[in-house]
Design a protein around this motif. Structure first.
Motif, PDB file in Angstrom:
ATOM      1  N   GLN A 100       0.835  -1.203   0.000  1.00  6.99           N
ATOM      2  CA  GLN A 100       0.000   0.000   0.000  1.00  6.99           C
ATOM      3  C   GLN A 100       0.872   1.256   0.000  1.00  6.99           C
ATOM      4  O   GLN A 100       0.603   2.213  -0.727  1.00  6.99           O
ATOM      5  CB  GLN A 100      -0.922  -0.015   1.214  1.00  6.99           C
ATOM      6  CG  GLN A 100      -1.989   1.048   1.185  1.00  6.99           C
ATOM      7  CD  GLN A 100      -3.009   0.847   2.295  1.00  6.99           C
ATOM      8  OE1 GLN A 100      -2.680   0.376   3.380  1.00  6.99           O
ATOM      9  NE2 GLN A 100      -4.245   1.196   2.014  1.00  6.99           N
ATOM     10  N   GLU A 101       1.928   1.228   0.788  1.00  9.79           N
ATOM     11  CA  GLU A 101       2.856   2.363   0.835  1.00  9.79           C
ATOM     12  C   GLU A 101       3.548   2.553  -0.519  1.00  9.79           C
ATOM     13  O   GLU A 101       3.677   3.678  -1.005  1.00  9.79           O
ATOM     14  CB  GLU A 101       3.892   2.130   1.935  1.00  9.79           C
ATOM     15  CG  GLU A 101       4.825   3.298   2.158  1.00  9.79           C
ATOM     16  CD  GLU A 101       5.802   3.034   3.292  1.00  9.79           C
ATOM     17  OE1 GLU A 101       6.968   3.430   3.146  1.00  9.79           O
ATOM     18  OE2 GLU A 101       5.395   2.435   4.305  1.00  9.79           O
ATOM     19  N   SER A 102       3.969   1.458  -1.135  1.00 13.58           N
ATOM     20  CA  SER A 102       4.610   1.537  -2.454  1.00 13.58           C
ATOM     21  C   SER A 102       3.654   2.088  -3.498  1.00 13.58           C
ATOM     22  O   SER A 102       4.052   2.871  -4.361  1.00 13.58           O
ATOM     23  CB  SER A 102       5.103   0.159  -2.893  1.00 13.58           C
ATOM     24  OG  SER A 102       6.145  -0.279  -2.068  1.00 13.58           O
ATOM     25  N   LEU A 103       2.393   1.680  -3.424  1.00 10.14           N
ATOM     26  CA  LEU A 103       1.397   2.177  -4.372  1.00 10.14           C
ATOM     27  C   LEU A 103       1.178   3.675  -4.183  1.00 10.14           C
ATOM     28  O   LEU A 103       1.097   4.428  -5.157  1.00 10.14           O
ATOM     29  CB  LEU A 103       0.080   1.418  -4.204  1.00 10.14           C
ATOM     30  CG  LEU A 103      -1.054   1.802  -5.153  1.00 10.14           C
ATOM     31  CD1 LEU A 103      -0.651   1.606  -6.607  1.00 10.14           C
ATOM     32  CD2 LEU A 103      -2.306   0.990  -4.838  1.00 10.14           C
ATOM     33  N   ASN A 104       1.113   4.114  -2.944  1.00 12.28           N
ATOM     34  CA  ASN A 104       0.917   5.541  -2.663  1.00 12.28           C
ATOM     35  C   ASN A 104       2.102   6.388  -3.122  1.00 12.28           C
ATOM     36  O   ASN A 104       1.939   7.552  -3.472  1.00 12.28           O
ATOM     37  CB  ASN A 104       0.669   5.763  -1.171  1.00 12.28           C
ATOM     38  CG  ASN A 104      -0.665   5.216  -0.712  1.00 12.28           C
ATOM     39  OD1 ASN A 104      -1.588   5.046  -1.504  1.00 12.28           O
ATOM     40  ND2 ASN A 104      -0.771   4.910   0.567  1.00 12.28           N
ATOM     41  N   GLN A 105       3.291   5.797  -3.118  1.00  7.31           N
ATOM     42  CA  GLN A 105       4.492   6.541  -3.489  1.00  7.31           C
ATOM     43  C   GLN A 105       4.896   6.344  -4.947  1.00  7.31           C
ATOM     44  O   GLN A 105       5.880   6.931  -5.394  1.00  7.31           O
ATOM     45  CB  GLN A 105       5.652   6.137  -2.580  1.00  7.31           C
ATOM     46  CG  GLN A 105       5.438   6.518  -1.135  1.00  7.31           C
ATOM     47  CD  GLN A 105       6.565   6.037  -0.236  1.00  7.31           C
ATOM     48  OE1 GLN A 105       7.506   5.398  -0.679  1.00  7.31           O
ATOM     49  NE2 GLN A 105       6.458   6.347   1.045  1.00  7.31           N
ATOM     50  N   ALA A 106       4.154   5.528  -5.678  1.00  8.70           N
ATOM     51  CA  ALA A 106       4.516   5.231  -7.066  1.00  8.70           C
ATOM     52  C   ALA A 106       4.425   6.477  -7.936  1.00  8.70           C
ATOM     53  O   ALA A 106       3.485   7.260  -7.831  1.00  8.70           O
ATOM     54  CB  ALA A 106       3.610   4.142  -7.615  1.00  8.70           C
ATOM     55  N   THR A 107       5.432   6.635  -8.769  1.00 14.00           N
ATOM     56  CA  THR A 107       5.434   7.719  -9.748  1.00 14.00           C
ATOM     57  C   THR A 107       5.718   7.104 -11.106  1.00 14.00           C
ATOM     58  O   THR A 107       6.522   6.190 -11.231  1.00 14.00           O
ATOM     59  CB  THR A 107       6.507   8.775  -9.425  1.00 14.00           C
ATOM     60  OG1 THR A 107       7.782   8.140  -9.384  1.00 14.00           O
ATOM     61  CG2 THR A 107       6.232   9.455  -8.097  1.00 14.00           C
ATOM     62  N   LYS A 109       4.013   5.641 -14.925  1.00 15.00           N
ATOM     63  CA  LYS A 109       3.034   4.628 -15.308  1.00 15.00           C
ATOM     64  C   LYS A 109       3.489   3.212 -14.959  1.00 15.00           C
ATOM     65  O   LYS A 109       2.741   2.439 -14.362  1.00 15.00           O
ATOM     66  CB  LYS A 109       2.759   4.743 -16.809  1.00 15.00           C
ATOM     67  CG  LYS A 109       1.569   3.976 -17.279  1.00 15.00           C
ATOM     68  CD  LYS A 109       1.254   4.309 -18.725  1.00 15.00           C
ATOM     69  CE  LYS A 109      -0.057   3.688 -19.135  1.00 15.00           C
ATOM     70  NZ  LYS A 109      -0.433   4.072 -20.493  1.00 15.00           N
ATOM     71  N   LYS A 110       4.715   2.865 -15.313  1.00 16.99           N
ATOM     72  CA  LYS A 110       5.213   1.510 -15.070  1.00 16.99           C
ATOM     73  C   LYS A 110       5.265   1.199 -13.575  1.00 16.99           C
ATOM     74  O   LYS A 110       4.828   0.136 -13.136  1.00 16.99           O
ATOM     75  CB  LYS A 110       6.594   1.327 -15.693  1.00 16.99           C
ATOM     76  CG  LYS A 110       7.144  -0.066 -15.508  1.00 16.99           C
ATOM     77  CD  LYS A 110       8.511  -0.234 -16.122  1.00 16.99           C
ATOM     78  CE  LYS A 110       9.013  -1.637 -15.842  1.00 16.99           C
ATOM     79  NZ  LYS A 110      10.395  -1.819 -16.173  1.00 16.99           N
ATOM     80  N   GLN A 111       5.785   2.111 -12.802  1.00 16.59           N
ATOM     81  CA  GLN A 111       5.897   1.901 -11.358  1.00 16.59           C
ATOM     82  C   GLN A 111       4.508   1.780 -10.719  1.00 16.59           C
ATOM     83  O   GLN A 111       4.303   0.959  -9.827  1.00 16.59           O
ATOM     84  CB  GLN A 111       6.687   3.043 -10.723  1.00 16.59           C
ATOM     85  CG  GLN A 111       7.070   2.780  -9.281  1.00 16.59           C
ATOM     86  CD  GLN A 111       7.907   3.901  -8.689  1.00 16.59           C
ATOM     87  OE1 GLN A 111       7.980   4.997  -9.226  1.00 16.59           O
ATOM     88  NE2 GLN A 111       8.537   3.624  -7.560  1.00 16.59           N
ATOM     89  N   THR A 112       3.558   2.566 -11.195  1.00 15.16           N
ATOM     90  CA  THR A 112       2.194   2.509 -10.664  1.00 15.16           C
ATOM     91  C   THR A 112       1.538   1.168 -10.988  1.00 15.16           C
ATOM     92  O   THR A 112       0.885   0.566 -10.133  1.00 15.16           O
ATOM     93  CB  THR A 112       1.345   3.666 -11.222  1.00 15.16           C
ATOM     94  OG1 THR A 112       1.968   4.901 -10.856  1.00 15.16           O
ATOM     95  CG2 THR A 112      -0.067   3.638 -10.680  1.00 15.16           C
ATOM     96  N   ILE A 113       1.723   0.687 -12.210  1.00 14.54           N
ATOM     97  CA  ILE A 113       1.148  -0.602 -12.604  1.00 14.54           C
ATOM     98  C   ILE A 113       1.745  -1.732 -11.769  1.00 14.54           C
ATOM     99  O   ILE A 113       1.022  -2.597 -11.261  1.00 14.54           O
ATOM    100  CB  ILE A 113       1.356  -0.855 -14.116  1.00 14.54           C
ATOM    101  CG1 ILE A 113       0.485   0.110 -14.930  1.00 14.54           C
ATOM    102  CG2 ILE A 113       1.046  -2.303 -14.480  1.00 14.54           C
ATOM    103  CD1 ILE A 113       0.794   0.128 -16.415  1.00 14.54           C
ATOM    104  N   GLU A 114       3.056  -1.735 -11.616  1.00 16.00           N
ATOM    105  CA  GLU A 114       3.716  -2.778 -10.821  1.00 16.00           C
ATOM    106  C   GLU A 114       3.296  -2.713  -9.355  1.00 16.00           C
ATOM    107  O   GLU A 114       3.048  -3.744  -8.722  1.00 16.00           O
ATOM    108  CB  GLU A 114       5.233  -2.653 -10.951  1.00 16.00           C
ATOM    109  CG  GLU A 114       5.746  -3.035 -12.325  1.00 16.00           C
ATOM    110  CD  GLU A 114       7.224  -2.741 -12.530  1.00 16.00           C
ATOM    111  OE1 GLU A 114       7.839  -2.055 -11.678  1.00 16.00           O
ATOM    112  OE2 GLU A 114       7.765  -3.194 -13.553  1.00 16.00           O
ATOM    113  N   ALA A 115       3.200  -1.509  -8.815  1.00 16.70           N
ATOM    114  CA  ALA A 115       2.794  -1.344  -7.418  1.00 16.70           C
ATOM    115  C   ALA A 115       1.343  -1.771  -7.222  1.00 16.70           C
ATOM    116  O   ALA A 115       1.000  -2.381  -6.201  1.00 16.70           O
ATOM    117  CB  ALA A 115       2.991   0.104  -6.979  1.00 16.70           C
TER     118      ALA A 115
END
Length: 138
Positions: A100-107, A109-115
């Protein structure tokens, strides 16, 4: 009357038994499966499968795949699966919090999809272990 349930991952048979009722998370929502269900082939979403054996409910975290129902035989092919009873609650909660923390901090497109994928998987595992220990399913 019962259903024959077989859950298969690429490297093993995860579950092979009879069941009275099964609830699956599909790409279009949850479905309930009882004996004599109409033939069906459906894609599965990352989520929790609930299985009723006699009067007991068991859970399993499924990480996407396909389900085929025909002649009281339910065959599920998944990328990965884990029984709720095999999941450690504390570890699942910790993994969920980190995801959840990784998803909130994702920046990006790729990082957001993976998170988001990691979050969905962690959420399914946490829901499976919590539902497995819940009195609603025991």
């Amino acid at each position: 009357m019962t259903l024959n349930l077989r859950v298969m991952a690429p490297n093993r048979i995860v579950w092979n038994s009879e069941a009275q009722e099964i609830i699956l998370s599909t790409n279009s929502g949850q479905i309930g499966i009882l004996p004599n269900h109409a033939p069906l082939l459906t894609a599965l979403d990352i989520g929790v499968m609930k299985v009723r054996i006699n009067s007991d409910w068991c859970t399993m975290a499924l990480m996407g795949g396909f389900a085929m129902i025909e002649n009281n035989q339910l065959t599920i092919l998944v990328n990965e699966a884990e029984k709720g009873s095999d999941i450690n609650l504390e570890e699942a909660q910790q993994t969920f919090d980190l995801a959840q923390e990784s998803l909130n901090q994702a920046t990006g497109k790729k990082q957001t999809i993976e998170a988001n994928l990691a979050f969905q998987r962690a959420k399914a595992r946490l829901e499976a272990v919590k539902a497995n220990s819940s009195s609603a399913y025991n």
